[in-house]
Write an enzyme that holds these catalytic residues in place. Structure first.
Site, PDB file in Angstrom:
ATOM      1  N   LEU A   1      63.008  93.477 -21.775  1.00 41.20           N
ATOM      2  CA  LEU A   1      63.758  92.208 -21.829  1.00 41.20           C
ATOM      3  C   LEU A   1      63.109  91.184 -20.893  1.00 41.20           C
ATOM      4  O   LEU A   1      63.687  90.795 -19.894  1.00 41.20           O
ATOM      5  CB  LEU A   1      65.204  92.478 -21.427  1.00 41.20           C
ATOM      6  CG  LEU A   1      66.261  91.445 -21.824  1.00 41.20           C
ATOM      7  CD1 LEU A   1      66.342  91.277 -23.329  1.00 41.20           C
ATOM      8  CD2 LEU A   1      67.620  91.851 -21.275  1.00 41.20           C
ATOM      9  N   HIS A   2      61.902  90.748 -21.234  1.00 42.74           N
ATOM     10  CA  HIS A   2      61.265  89.721 -20.393  1.00 42.74           C
ATOM     11  C   HIS A   2      61.784  88.355 -20.820  1.00 42.74           C
ATOM     12  O   HIS A   2      62.776  88.238 -21.524  1.00 42.74           O
ATOM     13  CB  HIS A   2      59.741  89.850 -20.420  1.00 42.74           C
ATOM     14  CG  HIS A   2      59.134  89.707 -21.773  1.00 42.74           C
ATOM     15  ND1 HIS A   2      58.747  88.497 -22.274  1.00 42.74           N
ATOM     16  CD2 HIS A   2      58.880  90.625 -22.738  1.00 42.74           C
ATOM     17  CE1 HIS A   2      58.252  88.671 -23.482  1.00 42.74           C
ATOM     18  NE2 HIS A   2      58.330  89.946 -23.793  1.00 42.74           N
ATOM     19  N   MET A   3      61.103  87.308 -20.388  1.00 46.04           N
ATOM     20  CA  MET A   3      61.641  85.964 -20.569  1.00 46.04           C
ATOM     21  C   MET A   3      62.003  85.611 -22.018  1.00 46.04           C
ATOM     22  O   MET A   3      63.091  85.151 -22.290  1.00 46.04           O
ATOM     23  CB  MET A   3      60.643  84.932 -20.032  1.00 46.04           C
ATOM     24  CG  MET A   3      60.621  84.885 -18.520  1.00 46.04           C
ATOM     25  SD  MET A   3      62.102  84.117 -17.850  1.00 46.04           S
ATOM     26  CE  MET A   3      61.733  84.200 -16.102  1.00 46.04           C
TER      27      MET A   3
END
Lengths: 95, 578
Positions: A18-20
């Site tokens: 769940l990165h940017m």
């Protein structure tokens, strides 16, 4: 419509977690609904409509998140989130 | 009351309210606010968010769909800025901790960034960069407001900063800025030069001074003793009011020298010219008794407007000054900036070593349109009086010849349009690199005058960055190597019978004057406020004394020995000035 509470568990299945960019999609989907939506990763519980809080969850590949929606469209909200996370994989490559 | 000791770089005493300049490239110091200021600081945070959202929306629209990655980044930043819980965290901090908007932004953003940096997953931990980017955008907006305030001042202030850049000082409203105090810098830093040319006190190398000052403070800057006092008590205030009066009285005494010639006791005439940074200083230069302008720095033209100056902008600035000087010489130095300092130029990326990089004449020779615009304006103004062109950072004969060819090109263009100019306008060069100093005899054949820029000459000869506080003590124009070069250049210029002046810092240093005269210099160009004091020294010595001193110095082998000798000699010759 009556207030309902709906709780599901989703697993992060895209490789980069769940990165940017995925967090942004998560927030965008959650924000479409009126329900109050909380996401928790072990002890940390955050507001699904806040990008700051969602990115700080730092959910990596394989993390299981609890999604709890409360409101008139709680059912639809959790379903839309489940679809985004587990089936659409945020349009990213699977892990 | 807080007393700080630094380096005095420009004389005078001022007591005023502070205007603090933070820099987003340095840690923002914690500065307290009162409870009643909470709402205004919260409002500043909200406005900064709104402004940042506008900026990003515009940027986003300016990029095409193909640049998907960039658009993604903007989209993430936009969502952050629209995240109410994020903004609230900052405004809550302002209200609970009673600090400025800038400090709250930097604390909270750094908290979030360090949260990311501590994560094991590299892909997510790299996102800290996005947070720093958002921080930088918000701080730029908040600090920009402060800068605007300094441009729109209506009461007298002193400016307190980590360091001041040419872009910042060019924007100051000079009627109301009455003093500088900075954490960085040395005697020849930009802050020091601007302060001296404006005739306002300045103290530099003050550790942490920006931290001690609040909007409510009162500040004393003592540019004579190198002291800055924050929130002085009544007794100290009284004492300093007296100092300020005494200083003014001394200045007035020196001003009586204005109409007296700068002649040594044995009758040798010395030509005292002024260095100016802005056209506003013309009046002061005349008032202090200068015989012309020996160095007209033109960088302000490029730094004030935020865009490239037009030919008319140049012409207006030069013609005003030359008219005020009625036939006295005005030496205009062409653009002397580094590529990194120029606004609206994104073609050049940051340089690792800008002092050795694309700057000054090198930049001009690669950007002929910009260079020719300035040359054309100078040539047009040359019919109005005694204008001379000075080229900075010339390193060798080839550069000099190339530049002179460009000047001839511009003259031909003017001929075609039948615009008048002085076809024999004197063209000279700054001697400020070891290369040009060593080959001065060669260069002298192709130009009309030299002006020794001792600041850069010292920096390049000793390989010391004069603005770096960690090595600034290694910087000294009294170094034997530097003095040998200066002596050689003066000798070569006199032998070639071309004009010679000294326009660097040493020309306004009382201890250096006797040595410069002894080495054969007869024209000095210096900051206007220093002219009366230097004139007094000249009027107190004989050339024979100066020559004797210069011969003694030539036999010395260390910077310290020379410095001490110069000081002792100056005190013997002129006890009252030291």
């Amino acid at each position: 419509m009556a207030e309902t509470i709906c709780e599901i568990e989703v697993e992060i299945k895209n490789a980069d977690g769940l990165h940017m960019r995925p967090a942004m999609q998560f927030v965008d989907v959650a924000s479409k609904f009126d329900s109050d939506i909380k996401v928790s990763n072990e002890d940390t519980s955050v507001d699904a409509k806040s990008i700051m809080q969602m990115t700080m969850l730092a959910a990596t590949f394989g993390t299981k998140l609890k999604v709890r929606a409360e409101g008139s469209d709680a059912q639809e909200a959790t379903e839309a989130i489940r679809y985004l996370v587990e089936e659409k994989l945020f349009d990213e490559k699977p892990g | 009351m807080e007393i700080r000791k630094g380096i005095a770089v420009s004389p005078g005493i001022v007591i005023a309210k502070p205007m603090v300049f933070d820099s987003k490239d340095f840690r923002i110091p914690r500065r307290s606010i009162t409870a009643s200021q909470r709402m205004s600081q919260v409002k500043r945070v909200r406005n900064a968010f709104a402004e940042a959202i506008n900026e990003l929306t515009e940027l986003d629209q300016a990029h095409s769909i193909e640049e998907g990655k960039i658009k993604d980044i903007f989209a993430v930043h936009l969502r952050y800025l629209r995240d109410k819980s994020f903004r609230k965290r900052i405004t809550d901090y302002v209200c609970e901790e009673l600090t400025t908007a800038e400090y709250a932004v930097s604390v909270i953003l750094r908290e979030i960034a360090s949260h990311f940096e501590n994560l094991k997953d590299t892909y997510i931990s790299e996102r800290a960069a996005d947070i720093y980017d958002i921080e930088s955008r918000l701080l730029t907006i908040l600090l920009g407001e402060v800068r605007q305030e300094v441009e729109d001042l209506t009461e007298e202030v002193v400016v307190i900063a980590h360091d001041l850049t040419p872009t910042q000082t060019a924007g100051f409203n000079k009627t109301y800025v009455k003093g500088f105090a900075t954490e960085a810098g040395g005697r020849t830093s930009h802050t020091a030069i601007v302060a001296r040319s404006l005739g306002i006190p300045a103290v530099v190398a003050l550790e942490d001074v920006t931290t001690n000052v609040t909007a409510e403070s009162m500040v004393i800057i003592d540019g004579n003793r190198g002291v800055v006092i924050v929130d002085p008590d009544e007794e100290t205030l009284d004492q300093y009011r007296q100092y300020a009066l005494d200083f003014l009285r001394l200045e007035h005494e020196l001003d009586t020298l204005r109409d007296k010639p700068a002649v040594t006791r044995d009758g040798v005439q010395i030509n005292l010219l002024a260095n100016i940074e802005f056209p506003e200083e013309t009046g002061q230069a005349l008032e202090k008794g200068s015989m012309g302008i020996g160095l007209y720095r033109t960088e302000f033209l490029y730094l004030t407007s935020g865009s490239e100056p037009t030919e008319e902008d140049h012409y207006k600035a030069y013609s005003e000054t030359i008219k005020a000087f009625k036939g006295k010489p005005v030496v205009i130095r062409t653009m002397d900036l580094g590529a990194d300092k120029l606004p609206s130029r994104t073609r050049y990326s940051a340089e690792i070593n800008p002092v050795l990089g694309l700057r000054s004449i090198r930049y001009c020779l690669q950007n002929l349109t910009l260079f020719k615009t300035q040359l054309k304006a100078i040539l047009r103004a040359s019919v109005l009086g005694d204008i001379r062109i000075m080229l900075p950072l010339i390193n060798n004969l080839q550069e000099l010849r190339q530049t002179k060819m460009i000047i001839r090109d511009v003259m031909e263009d003017l001929d075609e349009d039948s615009i008048p100019y002085n076809s024999s306008v004197p063209i000279g060069i700054m001697i400020e690199t070891p290369s040009s100093a060593i080959t001065a005899t060669l260069l002298a054949k192709d130009c009309d005058f030299f002006s020794i820029g001792t600041n850069d000459l010292t920096q390049y000869t000793l390989a010391v960055d004069r603005a770096n506080e960690h090595v600034a003590t290694l910087y000294s124009s009294a170094d034997p190597a530097v003095l040998q070069l200066i002596r050689g250049v003066i000798h070569d210029a006199n032998k070639a019978q071309i004009g010679l002046s000294v326009c660097g810092e040493v020309a306004s240093d009382p201890e250096f004057i006797i040595l410069l005269l002894g080495m054969g210099a007869r024209t000095l160009s210096l900051a206007p406020p220093m002219i009366p004091e230097i004139k007094q020294i000249i009027r107190s010595v004989t050339v024979e004394q100066c020559n004797k001193l210069a011969r003694a110095v030539a036999g010395m082998d260390s910077q310290r020995q020379i410095k001490n000798y110069l000081r002792d000699a100056a005190m013997k010759i002129l006890p009252e000035a030291f």
